[in-house]
Design a protein around this motif. Sequence first.
Motif, PDB file in Angstrom:
ATOM      1  N   GLU A 141       9.753  19.837 -10.207  1.00  0.00           N
ATOM      2  CA  GLU A 141       9.330  21.000 -10.988  1.00  0.00           C
ATOM      3  C   GLU A 141       7.825  21.177 -10.842  1.00  0.00           C
ATOM      4  O   GLU A 141       7.090  20.205 -10.689  1.00  0.00           O
ATOM      5  N   ALA A 142       7.386  22.433 -10.911  1.00  0.00           N
ATOM      6  CA  ALA A 142       5.957  22.748 -10.857  1.00  0.00           C
ATOM      7  C   ALA A 142       5.487  23.151 -12.244  1.00  0.00           C
ATOM      8  O   ALA A 142       6.180  23.883 -12.964  1.00  0.00           O
ATOM      9  N   PHE A 143       4.300  22.666 -12.627  1.00  0.00           N
ATOM     10  CA  PHE A 143       3.744  22.901 -13.956  1.00  0.00           C
ATOM     11  C   PHE A 143       2.340  23.479 -13.835  1.00  0.00           C
ATOM     12  O   PHE A 143       1.559  23.032 -12.982  1.00  0.00           O
ATOM     13  N   LEU A 144       2.023  24.423 -14.706  1.00  0.00           N
ATOM     14  CA  LEU A 144       0.630  24.823 -14.830  1.00  0.00           C
ATOM     15  C   LEU A 144      -0.135  23.622 -15.374  1.00  0.00           C
ATOM     16  O   LEU A 144       0.433  22.808 -16.117  1.00  0.00           O
ATOM     17  N   PRO A 145      -1.400  23.462 -15.014  1.00  0.00           N
ATOM     18  CA  PRO A 145      -2.141  22.274 -15.454  1.00  0.00           C
ATOM     19  C   PRO A 145      -2.078  22.013 -16.958  1.00  0.00           C
ATOM     20  O   PRO A 145      -1.959  20.855 -17.378  1.00  0.00           O
ATOM     21  N   THR A 165       0.841  -1.204   0.000  1.00  0.00           N
ATOM     22  CA  THR A 165       0.000   0.000   0.000  1.00  0.00           C
ATOM     23  C   THR A 165       0.875   1.251   0.000  1.00  0.00           C
ATOM     24  O   THR A 165       1.855   1.331   0.742  1.00  0.00           O
ATOM     25  N   GLY A 166       0.488   2.200  -0.830  1.00  0.00           N
ATOM     26  CA  GLY A 166       1.220   3.449  -0.901  1.00  0.00           C
ATOM     27  C   GLY A 166       0.290   4.638  -1.051  1.00  0.00           C
ATOM     28  O   GLY A 166      -0.924   4.483  -1.248  1.00  0.00           O
ATOM     29  N   ALA A 167       0.861   5.799  -0.933  1.00  0.00           N
ATOM     30  CA  ALA A 167       0.128   7.058  -1.119  1.00  0.00           C
ATOM     31  C   ALA A 167       0.775   7.811  -2.276  1.00  0.00           C
ATOM     32  O   ALA A 167       1.995   7.860  -2.384  1.00  0.00           O
ATOM     33  N   THR A 168      -0.060   8.362  -3.142  1.00  0.00           N
ATOM     34  CA  THR A 168       0.407   9.210  -4.231  1.00  0.00           C
ATOM     35  C   THR A 168      -0.280  10.559  -4.085  1.00  0.00           C
ATOM     36  O   THR A 168      -1.462  10.618  -3.739  1.00  0.00           O
ATOM     37  N   ILE A 169       0.468  11.623  -4.336  1.00  0.00           N
ATOM     38  CA  ILE A 169      -0.024  12.965  -4.056  1.00  0.00           C
ATOM     39  C   ILE A 169      -0.039  13.806  -5.332  1.00  0.00           C
ATOM     40  O   ILE A 169       0.914  13.773  -6.113  1.00  0.00           O
ATOM     41  N   ILE A 170      -1.134  14.557  -5.503  1.00  0.00           N
ATOM     42  CA  ILE A 170      -1.175  15.619  -6.504  1.00  0.00           C
ATOM     43  C   ILE A 170      -0.953  16.911  -5.712  1.00  0.00           C
ATOM     44  O   ILE A 170      -1.888  17.474  -5.148  1.00  0.00           O
ATOM     45  N   PRO A 171       0.321  17.354  -5.613  1.00  0.00           N
ATOM     46  CA  PRO A 171       0.628  18.540  -4.812  1.00  0.00           C
ATOM     47  C   PRO A 171       0.307  19.807  -5.605  1.00  0.00           C
ATOM     48  O   PRO A 171       0.818  20.009  -6.696  1.00  0.00           O
ATOM     49  N   VAL A 172      -0.543  20.643  -5.035  1.00  0.00           N
ATOM     50  CA  VAL A 172      -0.947  21.878  -5.691  1.00  0.00           C
ATOM     51  C   VAL A 172      -0.402  23.058  -4.885  1.00  0.00           C
ATOM     52  O   VAL A 172      -0.709  23.202  -3.697  1.00  0.00           O
ATOM     53  N   LEU A 173       0.414  23.879  -5.545  1.00  0.00           N
ATOM     54  CA  LEU A 173       0.978  25.076  -4.913  1.00  0.00           C
ATOM     55  C   LEU A 173      -0.090  26.170  -4.844  1.00  0.00           C
ATOM     56  O   LEU A 173      -1.086  26.117  -5.568  1.00  0.00           O
ATOM     57  N   PRO A 174       0.120  27.190  -4.010  1.00  0.00           N
ATOM     58  CA  PRO A 174      -0.862  28.270  -3.889  1.00  0.00           C
ATOM     59  C   PRO A 174      -1.204  28.958  -5.214  1.00  0.00           C
ATOM     60  O   PRO A 174      -2.315  29.455  -5.385  1.00  0.00           O
ATOM     61  N   ASP A 175      -0.273  28.946  -6.183  1.00  0.00           N
ATOM     62  CA  ASP A 175      -0.540  29.579  -7.480  1.00  0.00           C
ATOM     63  C   ASP A 175      -1.219  28.634  -8.471  1.00  0.00           C
ATOM     64  O   ASP A 175      -1.406  28.980  -9.633  1.00  0.00           O
ATOM     65  N   GLY A 176      -1.573  27.412  -8.032  1.00  0.00           N
ATOM     66  CA  GLY A 176      -2.282  26.469  -8.885  1.00  0.00           C
ATOM     67  C   GLY A 176      -1.408  25.514  -9.668  1.00  0.00           C
ATOM     68  O   GLY A 176      -1.906  24.610 -10.336  1.00  0.00           O
ATOM     69  N   ARG A 177      -0.095  25.689  -9.597  1.00  0.00           N
ATOM     70  CA  ARG A 177       0.787  24.763 -10.303  1.00  0.00           C
ATOM     71  C   ARG A 177       0.818  23.414  -9.588  1.00  0.00           C
ATOM     72  O   ARG A 177       0.689  23.338  -8.371  1.00  0.00           O
TER      73      ARG A 177
END
Length: 151
Positions: A120-124, A21-33
Amino acid sequence: MSQLWRYIKTIMGIVFRHPITGATIIPVLPDGRIVLIRRQDTGQWGLPGGIVDWGEDITTTVKRELREETGLELLEIRRLVGVYSSPDRDPRIHSISVLMEANVTGTFSVKDTLEVLEVEAFLPDELPLGNLSHDHDRQLADYFQGLTILA
């Protein structure tokens, strides 16, 4: 002695014959990236996450994995996106991944250099979709469609 052997066989069966069992995260920064990591083993981009350690709950795993793989801190888990259990979702092992969207903050800092090349952070609309690691393309597609999936 036979009681001990049955106990040992049961433990070995649990360890070696059951999914991890594991956890995967969709990390969203305050600017939406959305934050992705580039994996050391394949060079592919993917979502951060990892195996739930003995004695941890999912939230603790999310906090630890975010810190180790991205340097970021968890602000809040926003929603459960899905639970992914297909035997072929991870080429290394049969794993069950609990995927959640999370608000995060902080400065990028890779602590787990054995697993992660870069962060790295990406815009959607700029995410490098189409060749993400594991089943992360599907996970992100489900997320953007607003689905909650059991797959």
